[in-house]
Design an enzyme around this catalytic site. Structure first.
Site, PDB file in Angstrom:
ATOM      1  N   ASP A  29     129.931 -16.661 -24.042  1.00 12.47           N
ATOM      2  CA  ASP A  29     130.836 -16.227 -25.097  1.00 12.47           C
ATOM      3  C   ASP A  29     130.015 -15.492 -26.154  1.00 12.47           C
ATOM      4  OD1 ASP A  29     133.166 -16.195 -26.823  1.00 12.47           O
ATOM      5  OD2 ASP A  29     132.205 -17.822 -27.925  1.00 12.47           O
ATOM      6  N   ASP A  31     131.270 -14.467 -30.032  1.00 11.01           N
ATOM      7  CA  ASP A  31     131.451 -14.978 -31.397  1.00 11.01           C
ATOM      8  C   ASP A  31     131.334 -16.499 -31.439  1.00 11.01           C
ATOM      9  OD1 ASP A  31     132.574 -12.589 -33.174  1.00 11.01           O
ATOM     10  OD2 ASP A  31     133.448 -12.413 -31.183  1.00 11.01           O
ATOM     11  N   ASP A 206     131.965 -21.875 -27.796  1.00  9.09           N
ATOM     12  CA  ASP A 206     132.087 -22.674 -29.014  1.00  9.09           C
ATOM     13  C   ASP A 206     133.519 -23.074 -29.334  1.00  9.09           C
ATOM     14  OD1 ASP A 206     132.835 -19.913 -29.762  1.00  9.09           O
ATOM     15  OD2 ASP A 206     132.926 -20.733 -31.790  1.00  9.09           O
TER      16      ASP A 206
END
Length: 255
Positions: A29, A31, A206
Site C-alpha cells: 500500500d 498512503d 495500514d
C-alpha cells in the site's frame, strides 16, 4: 522500531522473519504504509529515497513488487514516476500489469456518473468535506470535518441501496463508493495466479481497505504486516511508515 506478532511487540525487528526476496511477491500500500498520511491527498511528503528503495526491491524480487493503492494509477505515477513495477490503483478498479493498462468496465457506465453526482451534491452542501473523484469511484474525505463522517455514512449507504452494483468502502476518515467486486484482495489474488505464480506473498498496509490483500497473502502461505494501530489480520506490526521503510532496507541488506 518495533516489529511484532499480533498482541505481542518484541523490542527489535527481525528481517529473518521475511522470505528471501528472490522467492517473494511483495504487495505494498502507499498512503499510511510507505508515506505518512496528510490532511489532503496531495499534501503527502514522499521521502527522497523512497523511489530508489522501491526500485531496488523490484530488482531483487525479479519484478515481483507491486503497489496496491486506493489512489488512481496516474496519482501514483505522479508521486513515484520512476517506479518500474506493476501498479494497481483505485482498490483494484485500475491496474497496469506488464505495461498494459486496464480499467473496470463501470468507468463508462451511466450508473457511475449518477452515483458520483449524488455524492458530490451531498459534499457540496456540507463544507469541510473533500471530494476525490476517481475514474471508477468517488471518495469523501472527513479529516477537516470529522463530525460529518457518521451522517455521511448513512447518506452514502442509502445511495448504494438506490444504485445496484455499487458498494460503500470505509477507510481512515474517508468513505468511497465503487463497483462491486473491486478489492485489493482480488487484485493480489489475480497477480499471484498470473504474474507472480509460485512466489511467497508479503503484503503491507495500514487501513481497513488493506485487510483483504493481507488476508489473501496469509491464505497463500505468506505474511502480512500492519503499519499503525488497529485490529488486523496481519501477524506483524510496525508503528510508522518510516519504520516500515527501514524494515524494507534491512530486508534488502539481508538478502
Amino acid at each position: 522500531m518495533t516489529l511484532a506478532a499480533r498482541h505481542k511487540r518484541p523490542a527489535s525487528p527481525d528481517p529473518l522473519l521475511l522470505p528471501a526476496l528472490g522467492e517473494a511477491a511483495v504487495f505494498l500500500d502507499f498512503d499510511g504504509t510507505l508515506v505518512d498520511l496528510a490532511e489532503t491527498p496531495d499534501g503527502i511528503h514522499v521521502p527522497a529515497d523512497l523511489s530508489a528503495l522501491l526500485t531496488r526491491l523490484h530488482e531483487r524480487t525479479g519484478g515481483a513488487t507491486a503497489l496496491i493503492s486506493g489512489r488512481k494509477v496516474s496519482d501514483l505515477d505522479r508521486f513515484l514516476p520512476d517506479f518500474p513495477g506493476d501498479v494497481v490503483g483505485s482498490h483494484g478498479a485500475e491496474r497496469r500489469i506488464g505495461g498494459r493498462f486496464e480499467r473496470h468496465s463501470a468507468a463508462d457506465g451511466p450508473e457511475l456518473e449518477a452515483v458520483k453526482t449524488a455524492a458530490r451534491g451531498w459534499a457540496e452542501a456540507h463544507p469541510g468535506v473533500l471530494v476525490e473523484d476517481k475514474p471508477v469511484s468517488i471518495v469523501l474525505h472527513f479529516r477537516q470535518a470529522p463530525e460529518l463522517l457518521k451522517p455521511a455514512e448513512e447518506e452514502m449507504a442509502a445511495l448504494v441501496t438506490a444504485h445496484e452494483g455499487f458498494v460503500l468502502h470505509h477507510a481512515k476518515m474517508a468513505l468511497e463508493l465503487h463497483p462491486e467486486g473491486v478489492s485489493k484482495g482480488a487484485a493480489v489474488a489475480a497477480l499471484l495466479d498470473e504474474t507472480f505464480a509460485g512466489r511467497t506473498p508479503f503484503a503491507a498496509g495500514d487501513d481497513r481497505t488493506d485487510e483483504a490483500m493481507m488476508e489473501e497473502a496469509i491464505s497463500r502461505g505468506g505474511l502480512a504486516l500492519k503499519v499503525g494501530d488497529g485490529d488486523s489480520a496481519a501477524t506483524l506490526y510496525l508503528d510508522t511508515p518510516s519504520e516500515f521503510r527501514a524494515l524494507l532496507g534491512a530486508w534488502l541488506e539481508r538478502t
